[in-house]
Design an enzyme around this catalytic site. Structure first.
Site, PDB file in Angstrom:
ATOM      1  N   ASN A  84       0.810  -1.224   0.000  1.00  0.00           N
ATOM      2  CA  ASN A  84       0.000   0.000   0.000  1.00  0.00           C
ATOM      3  C   ASN A  84       0.837   1.265   0.000  1.00  0.00           C
ATOM      4  O   ASN A  84       0.548   2.219  -0.709  1.00  0.00           O
ATOM      5  CB  ASN A  84      -0.921   0.001   1.229  1.00  0.00           C
ATOM      6  CG  ASN A  84      -1.958  -1.100   1.163  1.00  0.00           C
ATOM      7  OD1 ASN A  84      -2.789  -1.121   0.254  1.00  0.00           O
ATOM      8  ND2 ASN A  84      -1.886  -2.048   2.085  1.00  0.00           N
ATOM      9  N   SER A 109       5.693  10.928   7.593  1.00  0.00           N
ATOM     10  CA  SER A 109       5.278  10.752   8.989  1.00  0.00           C
ATOM     11  C   SER A 109       6.407  10.996   9.967  1.00  0.00           C
ATOM     12  O   SER A 109       7.590  10.796   9.658  1.00  0.00           O
ATOM     13  CB  SER A 109       4.754   9.325   9.190  1.00  0.00           C
ATOM     14  OG  SER A 109       4.616   9.020  10.572  1.00  0.00           O
ATOM     15  N   TYR A 145       6.400   0.652   9.346  1.00  0.00           N
ATOM     16  CA  TYR A 145       5.564   1.718   8.768  1.00  0.00           C
ATOM     17  C   TYR A 145       6.427   2.959   8.500  1.00  0.00           C
ATOM     18  O   TYR A 145       6.364   3.562   7.420  1.00  0.00           O
ATOM     19  CB  TYR A 145       4.419   2.040   9.719  1.00  0.00           C
ATOM     20  CG  TYR A 145       3.778   3.384   9.504  1.00  0.00           C
ATOM     21  CD1 TYR A 145       3.978   4.431  10.408  1.00  0.00           C
ATOM     22  CD2 TYR A 145       2.970   3.617   8.390  1.00  0.00           C
ATOM     23  CE1 TYR A 145       3.389   5.667  10.213  1.00  0.00           C
ATOM     24  CE2 TYR A 145       2.375   4.856   8.193  1.00  0.00           C
ATOM     25  CZ  TYR A 145       2.594   5.884   9.101  1.00  0.00           C
ATOM     26  OH  TYR A 145       2.014   7.110   8.902  1.00  0.00           O
ATOM     27  N   LYS A 149       7.402   5.142   5.027  1.00  0.00           N
ATOM     28  CA  LYS A 149       7.248   6.591   4.847  1.00  0.00           C
ATOM     29  C   LYS A 149       8.571   7.222   4.400  1.00  0.00           C
ATOM     30  O   LYS A 149       8.598   8.068   3.511  1.00  0.00           O
ATOM     31  CB  LYS A 149       6.742   7.219   6.139  1.00  0.00           C
ATOM     32  CG  LYS A 149       5.279   6.904   6.389  1.00  0.00           C
ATOM     33  CD  LYS A 149       4.426   7.546   5.312  1.00  0.00           C
ATOM     34  CE  LYS A 149       3.125   6.859   5.076  1.00  0.00           C
ATOM     35  NZ  LYS A 149       2.285   7.551   4.064  1.00  0.00           N
TER      36      LYS A 149
HETATM   37  N1  LIG Z   1      -3.300  10.850  11.032  1.00  0.00           N
HETATM   38  C1  LIG Z   1      -2.058  11.192  11.372  1.00  0.00           C
HETATM   39  O1  LIG Z   1      -1.835  11.742  12.469  1.00  0.00           O
HETATM   40  C2  LIG Z   1      -0.912  10.943  10.443  1.00  0.00           C
HETATM   41  C3  LIG Z   1      -1.105  10.430   9.164  1.00  0.00           C
HETATM   42  N2  LIG Z   1      -0.023  10.252   8.351  1.00  0.00           N
HETATM   43  C4  LIG Z   1      -0.196   9.754   6.973  1.00  0.00           C
HETATM   44  O2  LIG Z   1      -1.238  10.466   6.342  1.00  0.00           O
HETATM   45  C5  LIG Z   1      -1.959   9.618   5.471  1.00  0.00           C
HETATM   46  C6  LIG Z   1      -3.422   9.624   5.850  1.00  0.00           C
HETATM   47  O3  LIG Z   1      -3.496   9.185   7.176  1.00  0.00           O
HETATM   48  P1  LIG Z   1      -4.904   9.070   7.920  1.00  0.00           P
HETATM   49  O4  LIG Z   1      -5.885   9.953   7.228  1.00  0.00           O
HETATM   50  O5  LIG Z   1      -4.675   9.228   9.362  1.00  0.00           O
HETATM   51  O6  LIG Z   1      -5.259   7.538   7.643  1.00  0.00           O
HETATM   52  P2  LIG Z   1      -6.668   6.905   7.306  1.00  0.00           P
HETATM   53  O7  LIG Z   1      -6.501   5.440   7.473  1.00  0.00           O
HETATM   54  O8  LIG Z   1      -7.728   7.615   8.075  1.00  0.00           O
HETATM   55  O9  LIG Z   1      -6.833   7.271   5.759  1.00  0.00           O
HETATM   56  C7  LIG Z   1      -6.078   6.604   4.774  1.00  0.00           C
HETATM   57  C8  LIG Z   1      -7.015   6.332   3.602  1.00  0.00           C
HETATM   58  O10 LIG Z   1      -6.258   5.696   2.577  1.00  0.00           O
HETATM   59  C9  LIG Z   1      -7.025   4.628   2.064  1.00  0.00           C
HETATM   60  N3  LIG Z   1      -6.114   3.623   1.518  1.00  0.00           N
HETATM   61  C10 LIG Z   1      -5.282   2.800   2.192  1.00  0.00           C
HETATM   62  N4  LIG Z   1      -4.605   2.010   1.337  1.00  0.00           N
HETATM   63  C11 LIG Z   1      -5.021   2.360   0.085  1.00  0.00           C
HETATM   64  C12 LIG Z   1      -4.697   1.910  -1.225  1.00  0.00           C
HETATM   65  N5  LIG Z   1      -3.820   0.919  -1.417  1.00  0.00           N
HETATM   66  N6  LIG Z   1      -5.294   2.501  -2.271  1.00  0.00           N
HETATM   67  C13 LIG Z   1      -6.192   3.510  -2.090  1.00  0.00           C
HETATM   68  N7  LIG Z   1      -6.550   3.988  -0.874  1.00  0.00           N
HETATM   69  C14 LIG Z   1      -5.963   3.404   0.200  1.00  0.00           C
HETATM   70  C15 LIG Z   1      -7.835   4.111   3.239  1.00  0.00           C
HETATM   71  O11 LIG Z   1      -8.984   3.435   2.819  1.00  0.00           O
HETATM   72  C16 LIG Z   1      -8.151   5.398   3.996  1.00  0.00           C
HETATM   73  O12 LIG Z   1      -9.379   5.961   3.580  1.00  0.00           O
HETATM   74  C17 LIG Z   1      -1.323   8.243   5.591  1.00  0.00           C
HETATM   75  O13 LIG Z   1      -0.426   8.053   4.497  1.00  0.00           O
HETATM   76  C18 LIG Z   1      -0.564   8.293   6.907  1.00  0.00           C
HETATM   77  O14 LIG Z   1       0.575   7.467   6.857  1.00  0.00           O
HETATM   78  C19 LIG Z   1       1.261  10.542   8.756  1.00  0.00           C
HETATM   79  C20 LIG Z   1       1.476  11.021  10.010  1.00  0.00           C
HETATM   80  C21 LIG Z   1       0.415  11.243  10.938  1.00  0.00           C
HETATM   81  O1  LIG Z   2       2.102   8.396  11.185  1.00  0.00           O
HETATM   82  C1  LIG Z   2       1.312   8.398  12.109  1.00  0.00           C
HETATM   83  O2  LIG Z   2       1.632   9.042  13.284  1.00  0.00           O
HETATM   84  C2  LIG Z   2       0.612   9.407  14.227  1.00  0.00           C
HETATM   85  C3  LIG Z   2       1.287   9.749  15.554  1.00  0.00           C
HETATM   86  O3  LIG Z   2       2.003   8.610  15.989  1.00  0.00           O
HETATM   87  P1  LIG Z   2       1.673   7.937  17.423  1.00  0.00           P
HETATM   88  O4  LIG Z   2       2.454   6.670  17.424  1.00  0.00           O
HETATM   89  O5  LIG Z   2       2.164   8.921  18.475  1.00  0.00           O
HETATM   90  O6  LIG Z   2       0.183   7.748  17.482  1.00  0.00           O
HETATM   91  C4  LIG Z   2      -0.410   8.293  14.367  1.00  0.00           C
HETATM   92  O7  LIG Z   2      -1.427   8.695  15.273  1.00  0.00           O
HETATM   93  C5  LIG Z   2      -0.994   8.006  12.977  1.00  0.00           C
HETATM   94  O8  LIG Z   2      -1.983   6.981  13.065  1.00  0.00           O
HETATM   95  C6  LIG Z   2       0.109   7.546  12.055  1.00  0.00           C
HETATM   96  O9  LIG Z   2      -0.382   7.437  10.708  1.00  0.00           O
END
Ligand SMILES: NC(=O)C1=CN([C@@H]2O[C@H](COP(=O)(O)OP(=O)(O)OC[C@H]3O[C@@H](n4cnc5c(N)ncnc54)[C@H](O)[C@@H]3O)[C@@H](O)[C@H]2O)C=CC1
Ligand SMILES: O=C1O[C@H](COP(=O)(O)O)[C@@H](O)[C@H](O)[C@H]1O
Length: 252
Positions: A84, A109, A145, A149
């Site tokens: 993914n 990330s 993970y 990234k």
């Molecule tokens: N939420 C956070 O605090 C952080 C998020 N990130 C990064 O930001 C991005 C979004 O994170 P979130 O919104 O929290 O995650 P999330 O899980 O809420 O959203 C990710 C979306 O990507 C879709 N997805 C996953 N694999 C896929 C694929 N192969 N093809 C198409 N769609 C796919 C999922 O269905 C989901 O809707 C991720 O890449 C994550 O690694 C990085 C650091 C922190």
């Molecule tokens: O990349 C990500 O980081 C956040 C923050 O990390 P955490 O280990 O302190 O929770 C995480 O919440 C998020 O799911 C992940 O995609």
């Protein structure tokens, strides 16, 4: 950016923050992994980012990509991040350069640099500690993970150098809606509010750059990520600070 902007992972938490904050700012095209349970406000496609035909269609007439799709779990299994996060990002970059996309904003990330914390926590999460990362440091992934990234950042480096696409890697901290994480120092050091999340992605779509790595956090007193590069290159101006909250309530 007057051309279409492709937003992958559009139904996720980060995608929701962006859609809520920037819905009317861009000619969006969303990529959802599965059919959305709501009627989106912009055109969309459904499918997997590793599907070459689908992403080629998704990138048609696109000026910029905001790539969020991926497995976000810090404990995600290797086969999931390999398919993914790593392969999916490569497939999308290939389609983007083939379609002449000018700009690629990648959701990296904090876990790409997680092992910088190992010997310094918990002090580095506290305001008295002056340790700081500024985006020029080499990755030190904290888990598989995080490897995926950091690899996404390197994939972007190749496609920038080989094809000239502008790349902004945003090392997102901890996106939490409404208030910072409660009773979680790491989360408070790297909190990113929804409005600052939308704002930094808006800045990344508007600014001019070649290849950048910036930190995507709010202006937290506890931070150990420098915001100077994001402010200087992107014009990022974060409005929130986890220090202004206590137990989920605004302090003072
Ligand atoms: N939420 C956070 O605090 C952080 C998020 N990130 C990064 O930001 C991005 C979004 O994170 P979130 O919104 O929290 O995650 P999330 O899980 O809420 O959203 C990710 C979306 O990507 C879709 N997805 C996953 N694999 C896929 C694929 N192969 N093809 C198409 N769609 C796919 C999922 O269905 C989901 O809707 C991720 O890449 C994550 O690694 C990085 C650091 C922190
Ligand atoms: O990349 C990500 O980081 C956040 C923050 O990390 P955490 O280990 O302190 O929770 C995480 O919440 C998020 O799911 C992940 O995609």
């Amino acid at each position: 950016m007057d051309e279409t902007v492709l937003l992958t992972g559009a139904k996720g938490s980060v995608g929701t923050a962006i859609r809520e904050g920037l819905a009317d700012e861009y000619d969006w095209r969303y990529l959802f992994h599965n059919p959305p349970p709501f009627e989106p406000d912009h055109p969309y496609l459904v499918g997997d980012v590793s599907d070459e035909e689908l992403v080629a269609e998704a990138c048609e007439d696109v000026g910029a990509v905001v790539h969020l799709a991926g497995d976000p779990r810090r404990d995600a299994p290797w086969d999931s991040v390999l398919e993914n996060n790593i392969h999916g990002t490569k497939v999308l970059y290939e389609a983007a350069v083939e379609a002449g996309v000018e700009k690629f904003v990648f959701a990296s990330s904090n876990h790409a640099v997680g092992h910088f914390e190992t010997e310094r926590k918990p002090d580095l999460y506290r305001t008295h500690d002056d340790f700081m990362l500024d985006g020029t440091e080499l990755p030190r992934p904290g888990n598989h993970y995080g490897i995926s990234k950091a690899t996404g950042e390197i994939i972007g480096r190749y496609y920038h150098d080989e094809y000239g696409i502008d790349v902004c890697n945003i090392r997102i901290g901890n996106l939490t809606r409404g208030h910072p994480p409660v009773d979680y120092e790491r989360g408070q050091a790297m909190w990113l509010s929804y409005r600052d999340c939308a704002h930094i992605h808006d800045c990344a779509l508007q600014a001019e750059y070649d290849y950048e790595i910036v930190y995507g956090i709010s202006d937290n007193d506890r931070k150990y990520y420098s915001l100077e590069r994001a402010k200087e290159v992107l014009g990022y101006d974060p409005q929130d600070n986890s220090a202004e909250w206590k137990a989920g309530e605004r302090a003072g």
